[in-house]
Design a protein around this motif. Sequence first.
Motif, PDB file in Angstrom:
ATOM      1  N   MET A 176       0.836  -1.168   0.000  1.00  0.00           N
ATOM      2  CA  MET A 176       0.000   0.000   0.000  1.00  0.00           C
ATOM      3  C   MET A 176       0.884   1.235   0.000  1.00  0.00           C
ATOM      4  O   MET A 176       1.904   1.255   0.660  1.00  0.00           O
ATOM      5  CB  MET A 176      -0.899   0.005   1.223  1.00  0.00           C
ATOM      6  CG  MET A 176      -2.005  -1.022   1.156  1.00  0.00           C
ATOM      7  SD  MET A 176      -3.216  -0.749   2.434  1.00  0.00           S
ATOM      8  CE  MET A 176      -2.949  -2.194   3.404  1.00  0.00           C
TER       9      MET A 176
ATOM     10  N   LEU B 161     -11.954  -4.752   7.008  1.00  0.00           N
ATOM     11  CA  LEU B 161     -10.608  -5.303   7.059  1.00  0.00           C
ATOM     12  C   LEU B 161     -10.414  -6.152   8.316  1.00  0.00           C
ATOM     13  O   LEU B 161      -9.826  -7.226   8.271  1.00  0.00           O
ATOM     14  CB  LEU B 161      -9.557  -4.188   6.997  1.00  0.00           C
ATOM     15  CG  LEU B 161      -8.113  -4.639   6.926  1.00  0.00           C
ATOM     16  CD1 LEU B 161      -7.841  -5.402   5.640  1.00  0.00           C
ATOM     17  CD2 LEU B 161      -7.187  -3.447   7.016  1.00  0.00           C
TER      18      LEU B 161
ATOM     19  N   LEU C 279      -9.377  -7.725   1.003  1.00  0.00           N
ATOM     20  CA  LEU C 279      -8.299  -7.505   0.038  1.00  0.00           C
ATOM     21  C   LEU C 279      -8.614  -8.147  -1.309  1.00  0.00           C
ATOM     22  O   LEU C 279      -8.275  -7.600  -2.355  1.00  0.00           O
ATOM     23  CB  LEU C 279      -6.978  -8.017   0.595  1.00  0.00           C
ATOM     24  CG  LEU C 279      -6.441  -7.233   1.793  1.00  0.00           C
ATOM     25  CD1 LEU C 279      -5.218  -7.917   2.384  1.00  0.00           C
ATOM     26  CD2 LEU C 279      -6.130  -5.799   1.426  1.00  0.00           C
ATOM     27  N   LYS C 280      -9.266  -9.317  -1.303  1.00  0.00           N
ATOM     28  CA  LYS C 280      -9.647  -9.963  -2.563  1.00  0.00           C
ATOM     29  C   LYS C 280     -10.717  -9.176  -3.311  1.00  0.00           C
ATOM     30  O   LYS C 280     -10.819  -9.276  -4.527  1.00  0.00           O
ATOM     31  CB  LYS C 280     -10.156 -11.380  -2.303  1.00  0.00           C
ATOM     32  CG  LYS C 280      -9.060 -12.378  -2.033  1.00  0.00           C
ATOM     33  CD  LYS C 280      -9.657 -13.766  -1.854  1.00  0.00           C
ATOM     34  CE  LYS C 280      -8.601 -14.818  -1.718  1.00  0.00           C
ATOM     35  NZ  LYS C 280      -9.186 -16.172  -1.575  1.00  0.00           N
TER      36      LYS C 280
ATOM     37  N   LEU D 298     -10.885  -5.880  -3.558  1.00  0.00           N
ATOM     38  CA  LEU D 298     -10.387  -4.592  -4.051  1.00  0.00           C
ATOM     39  C   LEU D 298     -10.065  -4.547  -5.538  1.00  0.00           C
ATOM     40  O   LEU D 298     -10.320  -3.525  -6.176  1.00  0.00           O
ATOM     41  CB  LEU D 298      -9.175  -4.150  -3.225  1.00  0.00           C
ATOM     42  CG  LEU D 298      -9.463  -3.830  -1.759  1.00  0.00           C
ATOM     43  CD1 LEU D 298      -8.183  -3.418  -1.046  1.00  0.00           C
ATOM     44  CD2 LEU D 298     -10.532  -2.774  -1.606  1.00  0.00           C
TER      45      LEU D 298
ATOM     46  N   VAL E 196      -4.007   1.400  -2.879  1.00  0.00           N
ATOM     47  CA  VAL E 196      -3.511   0.036  -3.007  1.00  0.00           C
ATOM     48  C   VAL E 196      -3.310  -0.240  -4.490  1.00  0.00           C
ATOM     49  O   VAL E 196      -4.192   0.033  -5.307  1.00  0.00           O
ATOM     50  CB  VAL E 196      -4.510  -0.979  -2.407  1.00  0.00           C
ATOM     51  CG1 VAL E 196      -3.960  -2.391  -2.502  1.00  0.00           C
ATOM     52  CG2 VAL E 196      -4.828  -0.626  -0.975  1.00  0.00           C
TER      53      VAL E 196
ATOM     54  N   TYR F 206      -2.927  -2.729  -7.656  1.00  0.00           N
ATOM     55  CA  TYR F 206      -3.288  -4.081  -8.078  1.00  0.00           C
ATOM     56  C   TYR F 206      -2.870  -4.371  -9.510  1.00  0.00           C
ATOM     57  O   TYR F 206      -3.289  -5.363 -10.074  1.00  0.00           O
ATOM     58  CB  TYR F 206      -4.795  -4.324  -7.923  1.00  0.00           C
ATOM     59  CG  TYR F 206      -5.143  -4.735  -6.528  1.00  0.00           C
ATOM     60  CD1 TYR F 206      -4.907  -6.026  -6.089  1.00  0.00           C
ATOM     61  CD2 TYR F 206      -5.676  -3.822  -5.633  1.00  0.00           C
ATOM     62  CE1 TYR F 206      -5.204  -6.410  -4.808  1.00  0.00           C
ATOM     63  CE2 TYR F 206      -5.973  -4.196  -4.348  1.00  0.00           C
ATOM     64  CZ  TYR F 206      -5.742  -5.496  -3.933  1.00  0.00           C
ATOM     65  OH  TYR F 206      -6.028  -5.868  -2.650  1.00  0.00           O
TER      66      TYR F 206
END
Length: 159
Positions: free
Chosen positions: A1, A42, A50-51, A53, A71, A73
């Motif tokens: 992050m 979270l 997180l999956k 996002l 974040v 990706y």
Amino acid sequence: MCHERDHPQGQDPENTGRAGERSAADPPGPHAWPLIGHLAPLGRDPLAFLKSLPAHGALVHVHMGPVPLVVLYDPELTRQALVDDRVFDKGGPVFDRFRNVLGDGLSSCPHHAHRRLRRLAQPAFHPDRLPHYAQTMITCIEAVTGSGCPNGPWTCPPR
């Protein structure tokens, strides 16, 4: 992050935003609760959060409490953030606190100090030195726990 002020879009660092509020310049992200941001989802299920996002894009805007973060990706953006430390220098309130606790180590130092520290630490991780470290760790563990296991002292497996 990455801290929001460090993301590649060059967003105004003064536009810190509040949890739940977003300007047109911010990257997309899931809805944030006022004051706590994304801490609840979270904390409830970190892996699921997180999956979820990447569905919001390559750059995802989240809040850890009142602290806005971006974040990454996208593999290319992630590589660029890790390699080009002049653009993505470690900074912001999270790293400032990190440095206050741990000092300027390799993981927390700013760009101008990183190369010097990396060159100081690099010889310790040469492949020829690692087996010696393993044997030293085994010796220390055996000293603390006795023989290590009921079948006799521990040994390093052959390479």
